[in-house]
Design a protein around this motif. Structure first.
Motif, short mmCIF file in Angstrom:
data_model
loop_
_atom_site.label_atom_id
_atom_site.label_comp_id
_atom_site.label_asym_id
_atom_site.label_seq_id
_atom_site.Cartn_x
_atom_site.Cartn_y
_atom_site.Cartn_z
N LYS A 123 -43.97 30.25 58.22
CA LYS A 123 -42.69 30.80 58.73
C LYS A 123 -42.24 31.91 57.80
CE LYS A 123 -38.62 30.95 60.80
NZ LYS A 123 -38.18 30.94 62.16
N GLN A 124 -42.06 33.10 58.35
CA GLN A 124 -41.54 34.24 57.58
C GLN A 124 -40.05 33.98 57.32
OE1 GLN A 124 -43.03 37.11 56.50
NE2 GLN A 124 -41.18 38.16 55.86
N GLN A 125 -39.63 34.04 56.04
CA GLN A 125 -38.26 33.63 55.70
C GLN A 125 -37.27 34.78 55.61
OE1 GLN A 125 -37.37 30.68 55.86
NE2 GLN A 125 -39.05 29.33 55.35
N ASP A 126 -37.73 36.02 55.77
CA ASP A 126 -36.78 37.13 55.77
C ASP A 126 -37.21 38.19 56.78
OD1 ASP A 126 -38.92 38.42 54.56
OD2 ASP A 126 -38.12 38.19 52.55
N SER A 127 -36.37 39.18 56.98
CA SER A 127 -36.58 40.26 57.96
C SER A 127 -37.03 39.69 59.32
CB SER A 127 -37.54 41.33 57.42
OG SER A 127 -38.81 40.80 57.15
N ASN A 184 -30.15 16.65 51.59
CA ASN A 184 -29.35 16.83 52.81
C ASN A 184 -30.12 17.58 53.89
OD1 ASN A 184 -29.43 19.33 51.66
ND2 ASN A 184 -27.22 19.61 51.48
N ASP A 185 -31.38 17.94 53.62
CA ASP A 185 -32.22 18.63 54.61
C ASP A 185 -32.98 17.58 55.42
OD1 ASP A 185 -33.98 20.14 56.08
OD2 ASP A 185 -34.87 21.19 54.38
N HIS A 217 -24.28 28.05 47.63
CA HIS A 217 -23.17 28.86 48.15
C HIS A 217 -23.19 30.30 47.64
CE1 HIS A 217 -19.46 29.98 49.89
NE2 HIS A 217 -18.68 29.76 48.84
N ARG A 218 -23.58 30.49 46.38
CA ARG A 218 -23.61 31.85 45.83
C ARG A 218 -24.99 32.14 45.27
NH1 ARG A 218 -21.69 34.41 40.80
NH2 ARG A 218 -21.60 32.30 39.99
N GLN A 258 -36.85 26.84 59.36
CA GLN A 258 -37.53 25.76 58.63
C GLN A 258 -36.80 25.41 57.35
OE1 GLN A 258 -40.59 24.24 59.90
NE2 GLN A 258 -39.65 25.30 61.63
N ASP A 259 -35.99 26.35 56.87
CA ASP A 259 -35.25 26.15 55.62
C ASP A 259 -33.77 26.35 55.90
OD1 ASP A 259 -34.23 26.10 53.09
OD2 ASP A 259 -35.20 27.93 52.40
N MET A 260 -32.98 25.31 55.77
CA MET A 260 -31.55 25.39 56.09
C MET A 260 -30.70 25.69 54.86
SD MET A 260 -31.61 24.60 59.39
CE MET A 260 -30.10 23.89 60.02
N SER A 261 -31.34 26.02 53.73
CA SER A 261 -30.57 26.25 52.50
C SER A 261 -30.16 27.70 52.36
CB SER A 261 -31.39 25.84 51.28
OG SER A 261 -32.54 26.62 51.15
#
Length: 731
Positions: free
Chosen positions: A326-330, A564-565, A679-680, A728-731
């Motif tokens: 899974k590509q995580q950006d763009s 929590n995932d 969060h940050r 795939q990544d909810m963080s």
């Protein structure tokens, strides 16, 4: 009459195409053009030729240059790319630019530069190798070239540097020649290695898939060491015999060396590799070799899926469960899902292989969407591993190691075997703390602690990449009593060298395998038994064959047990099975140990006593009751900014737009906005909105209706936001 206007998709974050006047040469749909855009020129893809435009012809800028006389992609692959752009809600111009080699994005010609080849001179043929005992690399060059001319790239792959080749050339032993165009590989194709005999399950899988050369999706669930690669090799044989190409996807660059060698040993056909470690020229040459059918087998990571094969015959996705597909950006696509889509369009079989299939694939197999094939026996005479849990409650730990584990390691090492320790945490320690006041070294840009890297004498944030020297004093009270908290692979390595000075230890993680060829060199050293104790992160956990490793220990599994995932239990189960699979892969029995403070945990008990299948059945049942994937579909709207309130307000407005959709609310759910788990990050505040729908169709309908309005929100220009379909990544 010829069309006068070309609609061009440009690499810009806009969901639209741009009209350009056809000046001299006629462009082709699917080919590149260079066009003026603002004060600069951009390379785009022609998506349509027409005579109509909403603008007067005299106002439309002309095409500056036509770069291709033929489409870059085959019609079926181009159709998949268009579909993927729509499904993942990503601008077509950006999507097409993302999947083409960097050299083509820059406007370079889509033709292969004939690579420089090296051959021996008469002096080189006469040079005695015995005179080069003190120059082994130079001797290696002569040895290789005595078997015939080789390309510059192939010699570099043999761990020979350009400087060595220059030295040997200056001595007059080798000379450069232009690479000759090879005759078609189909003319000389043959199997050049003796094939091992397949067991009944392997033979059944091969016969089932080879019986139908048309599209169908097959999930091969094979226990680790069951010989999935041997099945792949047997599947390729009739494909290559027909003169067709095979596309093999692997999850990580680290898995490619041994995979390539297996395929090269079996077939005398050209094999090309595509991964992020290639430079622009290498990547373009591999891409063109696939397009022109000069390469019979294309092996690569997720982006290799978009190689424009001239005559594709099969697609294999190895370790199909791996998150790196899974590509995580763009352009946030999933290569496994698009591989199935491409197989359907090209009408070729798609094979998904894994010891631990993802729950989505298992669900597809159970509902009849995929054919489910099982390999339950380890190949050859490999014995089944034994699993054990070490309860470390109340035990003294030395850099994370308990006394029972140290004793078990000593037992295996004394028998001449290798031991592997798995710890998915780079660096020396995950935090640096003041012993006096409890102060912790925190990254100023993220809600995270710095990781201590002792070897480079610095603190590093693994989220934003910032680094600083290790401080001598506490940032709060000024004390010099600074201590490390937790254990990383560096600390584990140092402790093992103290505990077992008579055995050599090697650490394999992202920090010490950055150099090109480093991982391959380490793996060869392990196979040659130069090291007895192996320490690794996830990089070492999958795909590698270590016949002398008889003990594998997971040093710390507790951090993965409580998360929590909702995908965390699945990932831990997959990791356990993959890591356990490194033990006992030859005739030696393997033993797997897990250190934990929670030996009674239901997940651990299920995995150890019943196996992955039982765990997967329980997990799918839980997901069904909770309406989680694969029984529903998610989209994640992420936004970030230097001002937290701005992001929250934007997502609140986006939620209002989504809620206003005419699709009944009981069919969908919108959750949030809420702060992201981290969060940050890198100085930006991150919030997210989760959208859930019962099926893909409703998910797409709702988003397609809402997104144009969300893009028009004034705050959409002020915050950085993105949409991730089926994250795939909810963080």
């Amino acid at each position: 009459m010829n069309p006068t206007i070309a609609q061009v998709a440009l690499p810009v974050p806009l969901h639209k195409t741009f009209d350009y006047r056809i000046a001299n040469e006629m462009p082709v749909v699917g080919g590149r053009v260079r066009v003026p855009f603002g004060k600069q020129y951009k390379v785009g893809i022609v998506v349509a030729l027409t005579d109509t435009s909403e603008f007067p012809l005299e106002q439309i800028k002309p095409i500056n240059a036509v770069l291709d006389s033929a489409p870059l992609w085959t019609p079926s692959l181009y159709k998949v790319l268009n579909w993927a752009s729509r499904y993942y809600q990503y601008p077509l111009g950006d999507a097409l630019a993302t999947v083409m080699p960097g050299a083509l994005r820059k406007g370079k010609p889509a033709v292969k530069d004939r690579e420089k080849c090296w051959q021996l001179t008469e002096a080189g043929k006469e040079q005695p190798l015995s005179a080069l005992t003190r120059a082994p690399k130079q001797a290696r060059v002569l040895t290789l070239l005595r078997q015939g001319a080789m390309t510059h790239g192939d010699l570099l792959e043999e761990e020979l540097s350009a400087a060595i080749l220059k030295t040997v050339e200056e001595k007059g032993w080798i000379e450069a020649v232009k690479e000759q165009r090879a005759k078609p590989w189909q003319q000389s194709y043959e199997v050049v290695e003796d094939k091992p005999r397949l067991n009944s399950e392997q033979a059944t899988a091969v016969a089932t898939i080879n019986a139908n050369p048309e599209f169908a999706c097959y999930l091969i669930e094979g226990v680790t060491g069951s010989g999935k690669t041997e099945v792949y090799l047997n599947l390729l044989e009739p494909v290559l015999k027909r003169g067709q190409q095979a596309l093999i996807l692997v999850p990580e660059i680290g898995l490619t060396p041994q995979t390539i060698n297996r395929f090269k040993r079996r077939f005398n056909v050209p094999v090309v590799v595509m991964h992020s470690g290639l430079n622009d020229t290498e990547r373009l040459n591999a891409w063109l070799a696939a397009r022109d059918n000069e390469a019979a087998i294309i092996i690569g990571t997720r982006s290799a899926l978009f190689s424009p094969c001239k005559s594709l015959g099969i697609i294999v996705v190895d370790e199909e469960h791996d998150a790196s597909y899974k590509q995580q950006d763009s352009f946030r696509y999933h290569a496994r899902d698009l591989a199935v889509m491409r197989g359907h369009e090209e009408n070729v079989p798609v094979v998904l292989g894994s010891a631990t299939p993802c729950l989505e694939s298992l669900h597809n197999a159970k509902t009849g969407k995929y054919h489910h094939l099982t390999l339950s026996a380890r190949a050859g005479n490999a014995l089944k591993t034994q699993n054990g849990v070490l309860d470390i409650r109340g035990l003294y730990l030395e850099a994370g190691l308990s006394a029972p584990l140290i004793a078990e390691m000593r037992k295996h090492l004394s028998r001449g075997n290798q031991v592997m320790l798995f710890l998915n945490r780079r660096g020396y320690a995950p935090a640096l703390m003041c012993h006096e006041c409890g102060w912790l070294a925190e990254c100023k840009r993220c809600d995270a602690y710095y990781t201590l890297h002792q070897s480079s004498n610095e603190l590093r944030c693994h989220h934003c990449g910032s680094q600083r020297p290790i401080p001598h004093q506490c940032g709060s009270c000024g004390s010099t009593q600074l201590i490390s908290v937790g254990v990383g692979t560096e600390q584990l390595e140092a402790q093992l060298e103290t505990l077992f000075p008579e055995y050599k230890t090697i650490r394999i993680d992202r920090d010490n395998t950055r150099r090109k060829g480093a991982l391959e060199a380490y793996l060869n050293a392990i196979h040659n038994k130069e090291y007895q104790i192996l320490i690794g992160t996830q990089m070492l956990a999958k795909g590698h064959h270590f016949p002398d490793v008889t003990l594998v220990a997971l040093v710390d599994v507790d951090s993965a047990l409580f998360s929590n995932d909702f995908r965390a239990p699945e990932r831990l189960a997959q990791l356990f099975v993959q890591v356990a699979g490194r033990a006992g892969r030859a005739s030696k029995p393997g033993y797997v140990l897990l250190q934990t403070h929670h030996p009674e945990h239901a997940l651990l008990q299920s995995l150890i006593h019943k196996g992955y299948d039982s765990f997967a059945a329980e997990a799918l049942n839980e997901r069904k009751m909770a309406h989680l994937p694969p029984y529903s579909y998610f989209a994640l709207l992420r936004a970030e900014s230097h001002h937290s309130g701005e992001v929250e307000q934007f997502l609140q407005q986006a939620r209002t737009v989504l809620d206003a959709s005419p699709i009944p609310e009981d069919e969908c759910a919108v959750m949030g906005p809420a702060p992201a788990p981290l969060h940050r990050r890198a100085g930006r505040f991150r919030w997210q909105l989760v959208f859930q729908a019962p099926n893909r169709k409703i998910l797409q309908q709702r988003l397609t209706m809402a997104l144009p309005a969300i893009r028009q929100l004034p705050l959409s220009k002020k915050v950085r936001w993105s949409l991730d379909i089926e994250p795939q990544d909810m963080s």
